[in-house]
Design an enzyme around this catalytic site. Structure first.
Site, PDB file in Angstrom:
ATOM      1  N   ASN A   1       0.844  -1.197   0.000  1.00 41.80           N
ATOM      2  CA  ASN A   1       0.000   0.000   0.000  1.00 41.80           C
ATOM      3  C   ASN A   1       0.878   1.245   0.000  1.00 41.80           C
ATOM      4  OD1 ASN A   1       0.493   0.878   2.854  1.00 41.80           O
ATOM      5  ND2 ASN A   1      -0.380  -1.140   3.256  1.00 41.80           N
TER       6      ASN A   1
ATOM      7  N   ASP B   1      -4.509  -5.989   5.350  1.00 39.03           N
ATOM      8  CA  ASP B   1      -5.562  -6.757   6.022  1.00 39.03           C
ATOM      9  C   ASP B   1      -5.542  -8.216   5.590  1.00 39.03           C
ATOM     10  OD1 ASP B   1      -6.647  -4.758   7.626  1.00 39.03           O
ATOM     11  OD2 ASP B   1      -7.695  -3.882   5.917  1.00 39.03           O
TER      12      ASP B   1
ATOM     13  N   LYS C   1       7.522 -17.694 -10.529  1.00 37.51           N
ATOM     14  CA  LYS C   1       6.723 -16.604 -11.093  1.00 37.51           C
ATOM     15  C   LYS C   1       5.504 -17.180 -11.824  1.00 37.51           C
ATOM     16  CE  LYS C   1       6.894 -12.785 -14.277  1.00 37.51           C
ATOM     17  NZ  LYS C   1       7.551 -12.209 -15.430  1.00 37.51           N
TER      18      LYS C   1
ATOM     19  N   ASP D   1      -4.367  -9.267  13.510  1.00 32.22           N
ATOM     20  CA  ASP D   1      -4.295  -7.851  13.889  1.00 32.22           C
ATOM     21  C   ASP D   1      -3.212  -7.699  14.971  1.00 32.22           C
ATOM     22  OD1 ASP D   1      -4.736  -5.314  15.126  1.00 32.22           O
ATOM     23  OD2 ASP D   1      -6.720  -5.292  14.185  1.00 32.22           O
ATOM     24  N   ILE D   2      -2.112  -7.060  14.605  1.00 34.75           N
ATOM     25  CA  ILE D   2      -0.956  -6.947  15.517  1.00 34.75           C
ATOM     26  C   ILE D   2      -1.333  -6.112  16.740  1.00 34.75           C
ATOM     27  CG2 ILE D   2       1.447  -6.161  15.724  1.00 34.75           C
ATOM     28  CD1 ILE D   2       1.611  -6.489  12.605  1.00 34.75           C
TER      29      ILE D   2
ATOM     30  N   PHE E   1      -3.545   3.639  15.463  1.00 36.58           N
ATOM     31  CA  PHE E   1      -3.770   4.671  14.457  1.00 36.58           C
ATOM     32  C   PHE E   1      -4.936   4.231  13.574  1.00 36.58           C
ATOM     33  CE2 PHE E   1      -0.870   8.287  13.657  1.00 36.58           C
ATOM     34  CZ  PHE E   1      -0.166   8.228  14.827  1.00 36.58           C
TER      35      PHE E   1
ATOM     36  N   LYS F   1     -13.258   2.372  16.460  1.00 40.09           N
ATOM     37  CA  LYS F   1     -12.054   1.548  16.287  1.00 40.09           C
ATOM     38  C   LYS F   1     -11.297   1.414  17.603  1.00 40.09           C
ATOM     39  CE  LYS F   1     -10.384   1.450  12.157  1.00 40.09           C
ATOM     40  NZ  LYS F   1      -9.743   1.849  10.903  1.00 40.09           N
TER      41      LYS F   1
HETATM   42  N1  CTP Z   1      -3.187  -2.876  12.669  1.00 32.65           N
HETATM   43  C1  CTP Z   1      -2.352  -3.902  13.081  1.00 32.65           C
HETATM   44  N2  CTP Z   1      -2.390  -5.107  12.470  1.00 32.65           N
HETATM   45  C2  CTP Z   1      -3.261  -5.338  11.454  1.00 32.65           C
HETATM   46  C3  CTP Z   1      -4.112  -4.320  11.027  1.00 32.65           C
HETATM   47  C4  CTP Z   1      -4.045  -3.097  11.653  1.00 32.65           C
HETATM   48  O1  CTP Z   1      -1.542  -3.683  14.002  1.00 32.65           O
HETATM   49  N3  CTP Z   1      -3.273  -6.538  10.889  1.00 32.65           N
HETATM   50  C5  CTP Z   1      -3.143  -1.591  13.383  1.00 32.65           C
HETATM   51  C6  CTP Z   1      -2.596  -0.440  12.600  1.00 32.65           C
HETATM   52  O2  CTP Z   1      -1.199  -0.318  12.765  1.00 32.65           O
HETATM   53  C7  CTP Z   1      -3.360   0.729  13.190  1.00 32.65           C
HETATM   54  C8  CTP Z   1      -4.710   0.145  13.548  1.00 32.65           C
HETATM   55  O3  CTP Z   1      -4.484  -1.240  13.683  1.00 32.65           O
HETATM   56  O4  CTP Z   1      -2.782   1.148  14.404  1.00 32.65           O
HETATM   57  C9  CTP Z   1      -5.803   0.472  12.563  1.00 32.65           C
HETATM   58  O5  CTP Z   1      -5.788  -0.334  11.488  1.00 32.65           O
HETATM   59  P1  CTP Z   1      -6.914  -0.320  10.320  1.00 32.65           P
HETATM   60  O6  CTP Z   1      -6.359  -1.140   9.250  1.00 32.65           O
HETATM   61  O7  CTP Z   1      -7.286   1.080   9.978  1.00 32.65           O
HETATM   62  O8  CTP Z   1      -8.139  -0.922  11.042  1.00 32.65           O
HETATM   63  P2  CTP Z   1      -9.150  -2.001  10.564  1.00 32.65           P
HETATM   64  O9  CTP Z   1      -9.508  -2.743  11.802  1.00 32.65           O
HETATM   65  O10 CTP Z   1      -8.573  -2.760   9.437  1.00 32.65           O
HETATM   66  O11 CTP Z   1     -10.426  -1.188  10.144  1.00 32.65           O
HETATM   67  P3  CTP Z   1     -11.052  -0.827   8.723  1.00 32.65           P
HETATM   68  O12 CTP Z   1     -10.321  -1.622   7.693  1.00 32.65           O
HETATM   69  O13 CTP Z   1     -12.448  -1.138   8.889  1.00 32.65           O
HETATM   70  O14 CTP Z   1     -10.808   0.649   8.589  1.00 32.65           O
END
Ligand code: CTP
Length: 409
Positions: A213, A282, A292, A311-312, A332, A346
């Site tokens: 991204n 995600d 490849k 989700d870390i 964040f 969130k």
């Molecule tokens: N984050 C994380 N690990 C993941 C996804 C997100 O640690 N696998 C952390 C990001 O570093 C950030 C926060 O979670 O601090 C928000 O992530 P975001 O991707 O915006 O949240 P989502 O739960 O994916 O919400 P949405 O996609 O609905 O906006």
């Protein structure tokens, strides 16, 4: 940036080939907003002329304690009283020995001895041959200088003017500049260990392709730098970005979300504050092709299947240390609209005490941003600014909340 605006630095040069770097340092300090008064020893003037330093600092250089330009003929008193800091760069082994014994037979050493010790800090950037640096006398002097209240800015390592290779080079002007800027920042995170995740992740499809991204990592790197300046020990777990590591920060490079999870969980064990700025993917491809993936003549597109990444932030926020209050977690959120509403939801979903919202498309890759801090008490805005200024304000806000959480009323 004007990080040294309003600061008056006395830059002391002693004898060493690194004097050539002091010219660049003088310029860098001035560019950052400081005023600089140069004082040179006789030995320093063997390496670089006072004319060069006068031209760069726009002030006459002082090199004698008998300088009659001062009405009271006391340059050692006058120059040290107006300084916000005295920076000796380069500081020779001989000058360190002099400082240590409180000797005062030239203007610079006299001025260091005469400085008000509680209000005029002394910063020392040593420069010498590696054997001189490693000598027990030098190391003993260093330790005593620090015990006497001087701040040691460290030395670099590498090829030396004498042809030898090792420790003892003076730090580069830009490194010294960062250290001086950091020195003046309030130490609101002293004793804390901050873990930051930053940048994008890269989820491989095959050996040459992947999904990533547009996160630049700039906000996370700025937070790591601001936390280090505030006195914390900092570990930065960074996805694939081309940004220089902030001074004094321990950086761990990772590629995928799975790598980032392992490294972040590992570092979280010793951390007291976790700031998750990384834009973690995600999803990742359910499997990575070993070779490849080639186009074939059928015209059919390859079918990619995805699985969700862990989700870390939520994982670490659920850990016993975070739940007990030993680890303060900050998330964040990059949103495209309805920032307050989404950030509030969130924060609860991720189970963190503080969530920092920003408008994603307005910040990715940019040098400035605006933040909305959401905690249990409501929302606080930090107005648009460059990312380092925002990071410093955020660090101050985190420090306040962390202290309140650690010592509830
Ligand atoms: N984050 C994380 N690990 C993941 C996804 C997100 O640690 N696998 C952390 C990001 O570093 C950030 C926060 O979670 O601090 C928000 O992530 P975001 O991707 O915006 O949240 P989502 O739960 O994916 O919400 P949405 O996609 O609905 O906006």
């Amino acid at each position: 940036m004007n990080d040294l605006a309003g600061k008056h630095i006395v830059l002391g040069l002693t004898g060493g080939i690194a004097c050539y770097k002091a010219a660049e340092l003088c310029r860098a300090l001035i560019k950052e907003g400081a005023t600089v008064q140069v004082v040179m020893t006789e030995a320093a003037a063997q390496f670089i002329t006072p004319v060069t330093l006068q031209a760069l600092s726009n002030r006459t250089v002082y090199d004698s304690q008998w300088d009659a330009r001062e009405r009271n003929n006391m340059p050692h008193i006058n120059l040290s009283r107006e300084a916000d800091a005295i920076l000796i760069a380069p500081c020779s082994a001989d000058f360190m020995a002099k400082l240590l014994h409180g000797r005062a037979d030239d203007l610079l050493s006299l001025m260091c001895l005469a400085r008000p010790i509680d209000s005029v800090p002394l910063l020392v950037a040593p420069a010498m041959n590696r054997e001189m640096w490693a000598h027990p006398a030098t190391q003993r002097n260093l330790a005593q200088l620090q015990a006497d209240g001087a701040t040691l800015l460290g030395v670099g390592s590498g090829f030396q003017a004498c042809g030898e290779t090792g420790d003892g080079r003076m730090l580069e002007p830009q490194e010294l500049l960062q250290d001086v800027i950091a020195f003046f920042q309030p130490k609101v995170l002293a004793g804390e260990h901050v873990l930051v995740t930053a940048g994008p992740t890269f989820e491989a499809i095959d050996p040459v392709r992947g999904i990533t991204n547009l996160s630049s990592g700039k906000m996370g790197f700025a937070i790591a730098r601001a936390a280090q300046e505030a006195g914390a020990t900092v570990t930065l777990v960074a996805g694939p970005v081309h940004l220089p590591t902030p001074r004094g920060v321990q950086r761990v490079d990772v590629k995928s979300a799975a790598n980032m999870l392992v490294q972040a969980v590992d570092s979280a064990g010793a951390a007291t504050i976790f700031v998750a700025t990384a834009a973690v993917a995600d999803w990742r491809p359910a499997s990575t092709a070993e070779q490849k993936i080639k186009k074939d003549a059928s015209g059919l597109l390859p079918a990619l299947e995805f699985v969700e990444n862990t989700d870390i932030l939520a994982t670490i926020a659920q850990s016993p240390r975070a739940q007990s209050g030993a680890l303060y977690c900050v998330g964040f959120a990059a949103e495209s609209h309805d920032l307050l509403q989404h950030a509030t939801a969130k924060r609860i979903r991720k189970g963190v005490p503080l969530l920092v919202g920003n408008i994603g498309p307005a910040t990715f890759g940019q040098d400035d941003n605006a933040l909305l801090l959401v905690d249990a008490d409501g929302a606080t805005e930090i107005a648009r600014n460059d990312k380092l200024t925002l990071a410093r304000r955020l660090v101050a806000e985190i420090a306040q909340r962390r202290k309140a959480a650690a010592n509830p009323a």
